[in-house]
Design a protein around this motif. Sequence first.
Motif, PDB file in Angstrom:
ATOM      1  N   VAL A 207     -12.320 -56.737 -83.640  1.00 23.30           N
ATOM      2  CA  VAL A 207     -12.542 -57.251 -82.284  1.00 23.30           C
ATOM      3  C   VAL A 207     -11.860 -56.324 -81.286  1.00 23.30           C
ATOM      4  O   VAL A 207     -10.651 -56.105 -81.345  1.00 23.30           O
ATOM      5  N   VAL A 208     -12.653 -55.773 -80.365  1.00 28.72           N
ATOM      6  CA  VAL A 208     -12.138 -54.854 -79.353  1.00 28.72           C
ATOM      7  C   VAL A 208     -11.988 -55.618 -78.035  1.00 28.72           C
ATOM      8  O   VAL A 208     -12.940 -56.213 -77.536  1.00 28.72           O
ATOM      9  N   SER A 236     -17.153 -57.402 -79.365  1.00 30.34           N
ATOM     10  CA  SER A 236     -16.591 -57.078 -78.052  1.00 30.34           C
ATOM     11  C   SER A 236     -16.171 -58.378 -77.378  1.00 30.34           C
ATOM     12  O   SER A 236     -16.874 -59.391 -77.479  1.00 30.34           O
ATOM     13  N   ILE A 237     -15.054 -58.338 -76.671  1.00 28.13           N
ATOM     14  CA  ILE A 237     -14.578 -59.557 -76.024  1.00 28.13           C
ATOM     15  C   ILE A 237     -15.363 -59.875 -74.758  1.00 28.13           C
ATOM     16  O   ILE A 237     -15.297 -60.977 -74.227  1.00 28.13           O
ATOM     17  N   GLY A 238     -16.151 -58.902 -74.271  1.00 26.89           N
ATOM     18  CA  GLY A 238     -16.958 -59.137 -73.077  1.00 26.89           C
ATOM     19  C   GLY A 238     -17.856 -57.954 -72.791  1.00 26.89           C
ATOM     20  O   GLY A 238     -17.812 -56.929 -73.486  1.00 26.89           O
ATOM     21  N   PRO A 239     -18.685 -58.049 -71.753  1.00 26.98           N
ATOM     22  CA  PRO A 239     -19.664 -56.998 -71.452  1.00 26.98           C
ATOM     23  C   PRO A 239     -19.042 -55.667 -71.055  1.00 26.98           C
ATOM     24  O   PRO A 239     -19.616 -54.610 -71.323  1.00 26.98           O
ATOM     25  N   THR A 240     -17.874 -55.685 -70.414  1.00 29.54           N
ATOM     26  CA  THR A 240     -17.222 -54.426 -70.034  1.00 29.54           C
ATOM     27  C   THR A 240     -16.815 -53.644 -71.272  1.00 29.54           C
ATOM     28  O   THR A 240     -17.030 -52.431 -71.367  1.00 29.54           O
ATOM     29  N   THR A 241     -16.229 -54.352 -72.238  1.00 30.07           N
ATOM     30  CA  THR A 241     -15.834 -53.707 -73.483  1.00 30.07           C
ATOM     31  C   THR A 241     -17.062 -53.274 -74.269  1.00 30.07           C
ATOM     32  O   THR A 241     -17.079 -52.213 -74.905  1.00 30.07           O
ATOM     33  N   SER A 252     -22.096 -53.101 -80.537  1.00 37.41           N
ATOM     34  CA  SER A 252     -21.406 -54.352 -80.873  1.00 37.41           C
ATOM     35  C   SER A 252     -22.360 -55.293 -81.587  1.00 37.41           C
ATOM     36  O   SER A 252     -23.488 -55.495 -81.148  1.00 37.41           O
ATOM     37  N   ASP A 253     -21.910 -55.880 -82.687  1.00 39.27           N
ATOM     38  CA  ASP A 253     -22.727 -56.854 -83.394  1.00 39.27           C
ATOM     39  C   ASP A 253     -22.782 -58.170 -82.619  1.00 39.27           C
ATOM     40  O   ASP A 253     -23.804 -58.857 -82.632  1.00 39.27           O
ATOM     41  N   ILE A 254     -21.680 -58.498 -81.957  1.00 39.33           N
ATOM     42  CA  ILE A 254     -21.674 -59.656 -81.062  1.00 39.33           C
ATOM     43  C   ILE A 254     -20.842 -59.340 -79.832  1.00 39.33           C
ATOM     44  O   ILE A 254     -19.962 -58.471 -79.862  1.00 39.33           O
ATOM     45  N   VAL A 255     -21.123 -60.055 -78.742  1.00 36.53           N
ATOM     46  CA  VAL A 255     -20.316 -60.003 -77.528  1.00 36.53           C
ATOM     47  C   VAL A 255     -19.910 -61.429 -77.215  1.00 36.53           C
ATOM     48  O   VAL A 255     -20.769 -62.302 -77.071  1.00 36.53           O
ATOM     49  N   SER A 256     -18.629 -61.683 -77.147  1.00 39.63           N
ATOM     50  CA  SER A 256     -18.166 -63.039 -76.873  1.00 39.63           C
ATOM     51  C   SER A 256     -18.674 -63.498 -75.506  1.00 39.63           C
ATOM     52  O   SER A 256     -18.507 -62.780 -74.515  1.00 39.63           O
ATOM     53  N   PRO A 257     -19.300 -64.673 -75.420  1.00 41.18           N
ATOM     54  CA  PRO A 257     -19.810 -65.168 -74.130  1.00 41.18           C
ATOM     55  C   PRO A 257     -18.713 -65.326 -73.087  1.00 41.18           C
ATOM     56  O   PRO A 257     -18.953 -65.151 -71.896  1.00 41.18           O
ATOM     57  N   LYS A 258     -17.517 -65.683 -73.549  1.00 42.37           N
ATOM     58  CA  LYS A 258     -16.359 -65.808 -72.669  1.00 42.37           C
ATOM     59  C   LYS A 258     -15.166 -65.153 -73.366  1.00 42.37           C
ATOM     60  O   LYS A 258     -15.115 -65.105 -74.593  1.00 42.37           O
ATOM     61  N   HIS A 266     -16.968 -68.753 -82.309  1.00 44.02           N
ATOM     62  CA  HIS A 266     -18.275 -69.414 -82.384  1.00 44.02           C
ATOM     63  C   HIS A 266     -19.382 -68.363 -82.483  1.00 44.02           C
ATOM     64  O   HIS A 266     -20.328 -68.526 -83.271  1.00 44.02           O
ATOM     65  N   ALA A 267     -19.263 -67.292 -81.702  1.00 42.63           N
ATOM     66  CA  ALA A 267     -20.269 -66.228 -81.749  1.00 42.63           C
ATOM     67  C   ALA A 267     -20.296 -65.563 -83.127  1.00 42.63           C
ATOM     68  O   ALA A 267     -21.365 -65.240 -83.653  1.00 42.63           O
ATOM     69  N   ILE A 268     -19.118 -65.385 -83.717  1.00 38.05           N
ATOM     70  CA  ILE A 268     -19.048 -64.811 -85.062  1.00 38.05           C
ATOM     71  C   ILE A 268     -19.710 -65.741 -86.078  1.00 38.05           C
ATOM     72  O   ILE A 268     -20.476 -65.303 -86.942  1.00 38.05           O
TER      73      ILE A 268
END
Length: 275
Positions: A207-208, A236-241, A252-258, A266-268
């Motif tokens: 997680v970055v 990624s913890i968000g869209p900027t990352t 990124s395999d997922i981007v945390s919504p928040k 939950h995203a994972i």
Amino acid sequence: MASCKKTRVILLKNKTSPIDNYESECKNNAFEPVFVPLIKHTHVVKDFKNLLETIPNYLSTIEYIIITSQRTVESLNEAIIPMLTGEQKDSLFGKTVYTVGPATANFIRRSGFTNVKGGEDAGNGSVLADIIIHDLSIDLRARSLSELLFLVGETRRDIIPKKLHSKGIKVREVVTYKTEELNDSFKRFDSAMQSYNGNEMTLNWVVVFSPQGTKEITQYLSVNHRLLDSNLRIASIGPTTQQYLEDSNITSDIVSPKPDPKSLLHAIEVYQRSK
């Protein structure tokens, strides 16, 4: 058996003291958290102290404070608040604080602030700036405000000040901590990557949270994301990352919504159920 396998989450962040919500949430949901510190933080009090000495009644002249980092809250709790008088502390805790994300909002509330805004409703600095602009546009008293106090780290982005300045809202930035990259971050990361048994893990997530301190790690991941470990996934913890990783040729395999533990995990879980 597959049902006994675990999901390991390598968190590229310093563990927050005394409680890290990412660690708590991982353990509560059968994830194995591993922290890889990338930077060290040092409290900075001179700027805040100089402000109070230059404008002795400063805290009584402002109504709003912006805090977007848990490190700022730690600096307040451990270095700045202890040097204040009782009257100054009361004045400080009476301010409205705008912040990003539920974790930082809760941290601020635990520190003694009672009126915290943004938080759960502000997933990033741009959204928080919009909330502030909206609130101040309907607050008649805000028209007479001299400025908002923004407590920041030595290295920060200028999204919030730029957006507020564009609406004629003055912002005073005061540095409360500085960060330095650790020299052995990649060694720590490599050790974390080598220390798990692939036969016991379903997926190994990295997680970055921020670009800072990740140069060697992202160089490694851009080459080895899929080649060396088919069980390795990137979050990624968000869209900027996410954009930072894309610029480093990493998808990124997922981007945390928040930017909070519940949203991330939950995203994972959703990703893993779909595979």
